[in-house]
Design a protein around this motif. Sequence first.
Motif, short mmCIF file in Angstrom:
data_model
loop_
_atom_site.label_atom_id
_atom_site.label_comp_id
_atom_site.label_asym_id
_atom_site.label_seq_id
_atom_site.Cartn_x
_atom_site.Cartn_y
_atom_site.Cartn_z
N ALA A 167 0.81 -1.22 0.00
CA ALA A 167 0.00 0.00 0.00
C ALA A 167 0.84 1.27 0.00
O ALA A 167 0.46 2.29 -0.57
N ASP A 168 2.01 1.20 0.65
CA ASP A 168 2.86 2.39 0.79
C ASP A 168 3.89 2.52 -0.31
O ASP A 168 4.69 3.47 -0.31
N ALA A 169 3.91 1.59 -1.27
CA ALA A 169 4.96 1.61 -2.30
C ALA A 169 4.98 2.93 -3.06
O ALA A 169 6.03 3.49 -3.34
N TRP A 170 3.79 3.44 -3.39
CA TRP A 170 3.74 4.72 -4.10
C TRP A 170 4.14 5.87 -3.20
O TRP A 170 4.92 6.76 -3.59
N LYS A 171 3.60 5.89 -1.99
CA LYS A 171 3.75 7.05 -1.12
C LYS A 171 5.19 7.29 -0.72
O LYS A 171 5.59 8.41 -0.41
N LYS A 172 5.98 6.25 -0.75
CA LYS A 172 7.40 6.37 -0.42
C LYS A 172 8.14 7.19 -1.45
O LYS A 172 9.10 7.90 -1.14
N TYR A 173 7.70 7.14 -2.68
CA TYR A 173 8.45 7.75 -3.78
C TYR A 173 7.82 9.02 -4.34
O TYR A 173 8.51 9.82 -4.96
N TYR A 174 6.51 9.20 -4.18
CA TYR A 174 5.85 10.29 -4.89
C TYR A 174 5.10 11.23 -3.98
O TYR A 174 4.42 10.83 -3.04
N ARG A 175 5.23 12.52 -4.31
CA ARG A 175 4.53 13.60 -3.65
C ARG A 175 3.97 14.50 -4.75
O ARG A 175 4.30 14.34 -5.92
N PRO A 176 3.12 15.47 -4.39
CA PRO A 176 2.68 16.43 -5.42
C PRO A 176 3.87 17.03 -6.14
O PRO A 176 4.88 17.39 -5.52
N LEU A 177 3.76 17.13 -7.46
CA LEU A 177 4.90 17.54 -8.29
C LEU A 177 4.54 18.74 -9.14
O LEU A 177 3.60 18.70 -9.93
N LYS A 178 5.29 19.83 -9.00
CA LYS A 178 5.10 21.00 -9.84
C LYS A 178 5.73 20.74 -11.20
O LYS A 178 6.90 20.38 -11.29
N ALA A 196 -3.75 10.74 -7.11
CA ALA A 196 -5.17 10.63 -6.80
C ALA A 196 -5.41 10.18 -5.36
O ALA A 196 -6.43 10.52 -4.75
N TRP A 197 -4.47 9.42 -4.78
CA TRP A 197 -4.66 8.92 -3.43
C TRP A 197 -4.34 9.95 -2.35
O TRP A 197 -4.62 9.73 -1.18
N ASP A 198 -3.76 11.09 -2.73
CA ASP A 198 -3.37 12.12 -1.76
C ASP A 198 -4.57 13.01 -1.47
O ASP A 198 -4.88 13.93 -2.22
N LYS A 199 -5.24 12.73 -0.36
CA LYS A 199 -6.44 13.49 0.02
C LYS A 199 -6.11 14.67 0.92
O LYS A 199 -7.00 15.48 1.24
N GLU A 200 -4.86 14.80 1.35
CA GLU A 200 -4.49 15.86 2.29
C GLU A 200 -3.87 17.06 1.61
O GLU A 200 -3.59 18.07 2.25
N TYR A 201 -3.62 16.97 0.31
CA TYR A 201 -2.96 18.07 -0.39
C TYR A 201 -3.82 19.32 -0.38
O TYR A 201 -5.01 19.29 -0.68
N SER A 202 -3.20 20.44 -0.03
CA SER A 202 -3.87 21.74 -0.03
C SER A 202 -3.16 22.65 -1.01
O SER A 202 -2.01 23.05 -0.77
N PRO A 203 -3.78 22.98 -2.14
CA PRO A 203 -3.09 23.76 -3.17
C PRO A 203 -2.80 25.19 -2.74
O PRO A 203 -3.57 25.79 -1.98
N GLU A 204 -1.70 25.71 -3.22
CA GLU A 204 -1.38 27.11 -2.99
C GLU A 204 -2.31 27.97 -3.84
O GLU A 204 -2.86 27.51 -4.83
N PRO A 205 -2.50 29.24 -3.45
CA PRO A 205 -3.35 30.13 -4.26
C PRO A 205 -2.84 30.21 -5.70
O PRO A 205 -1.66 30.38 -5.95
N GLY A 206 -3.74 30.02 -6.65
CA GLY A 206 -3.39 30.09 -8.06
C GLY A 206 -2.91 28.79 -8.67
O GLY A 206 -2.70 28.72 -9.89
N ALA A 207 -2.73 27.76 -7.86
CA ALA A 207 -2.26 26.48 -8.38
C ALA A 207 -3.33 25.82 -9.26
O ALA A 207 -4.52 25.92 -8.98
N ILE A 208 -2.88 25.18 -10.32
CA ILE A 208 -3.77 24.42 -11.21
C ILE A 208 -3.45 22.95 -11.00
O ILE A 208 -2.35 22.49 -11.31
#
Length: 305
Positions: A103-114, A124-136
């Motif tokens: 279950a954690d295989a992805w989370k170890k390697y990947y975070r939101p990426l600009k 898609a599994w990251d439910k805690e991400y809070s976008p900065e103002p203006g982020a798409i």
Amino acid sequence: MQDWTQLRAECDVRDLERVAAIFTMLDSRIMVEDPRDVEEIGTWYGELIDEELKRPDRPAAVSIFVPAEKNFGEYADFIRQRAGAEGLKIKLEAVGRSEKEWADAWKKYYRPLKIGKRLVVVPAWDKEYSPEPGAIVIRMDPGMAFGSGTHESTRLCARLLEQYMQPGAQVLDVGTGSGILAIAASLLGAKAVDACDLDPVAVRVARDNFEANGIKNACAFESDLLAKVPHNVQYDFICANIVADIVLRMAADAKDYLSSGGYFAASGIIEPQKDKVTKAFEKGGLALAATITENDWVALLFKKP
């Protein structure tokens, strides 16, 4: 700690060759378990065969061995995406791995990426991400199958879209893969986006990703580069994140698909190929407008006079 992970997929014996073909996209060294092989084994010398192996309903299986330095979750995602898109039913397991490791295989390697000044790819599994103002935000699981912004060439193309595509533009994404650049164009304000790929599986994946991101103005279809692209449409921006040798096949015709002042962004090019690609598109009637780089990768932006 073991130095590899065995990924094993059980499947119907009738689907064995197709599942094996998916595995060989990752590594030619695969292990195949075909229950039909047991039927061909002779027992002239009184050999004993495990009764489990002789079960008529025993599934077939294919395995690949992922080195420890690789992310086995990424390999698993590739297999799942390909199998699902092709309508193949498989039971995939990571042999010897705990449920938590899986279950954690992805989370170890990947975070939101600009991938641009405003564009952010969020798993898609990251439910805690809070976008900065203006982020798409583009919601997409990272993976190897069809592209998700983790490669330099995708980021370079996204940067050109963000900087040069104008709101209300008619956009074409050639070799769309996951549809990530088509989604980016739509979210940046394109009027309409056509996205094509030679791979029918990629086309289905792109459509799914359009739906997941609420994209209503993008259309994905099969085409060998520009072969089935409508001739009655003049695009304001065309992006092609494909390897240089394939991009070169469009150099002579690209101008015919662009509106006056339209842009063609060619990515997936390594530094030694830059001059060859530039000369080919200039010969086709386009002018070099910008060059951007990341590590050894180059993206070229051409403009129609």
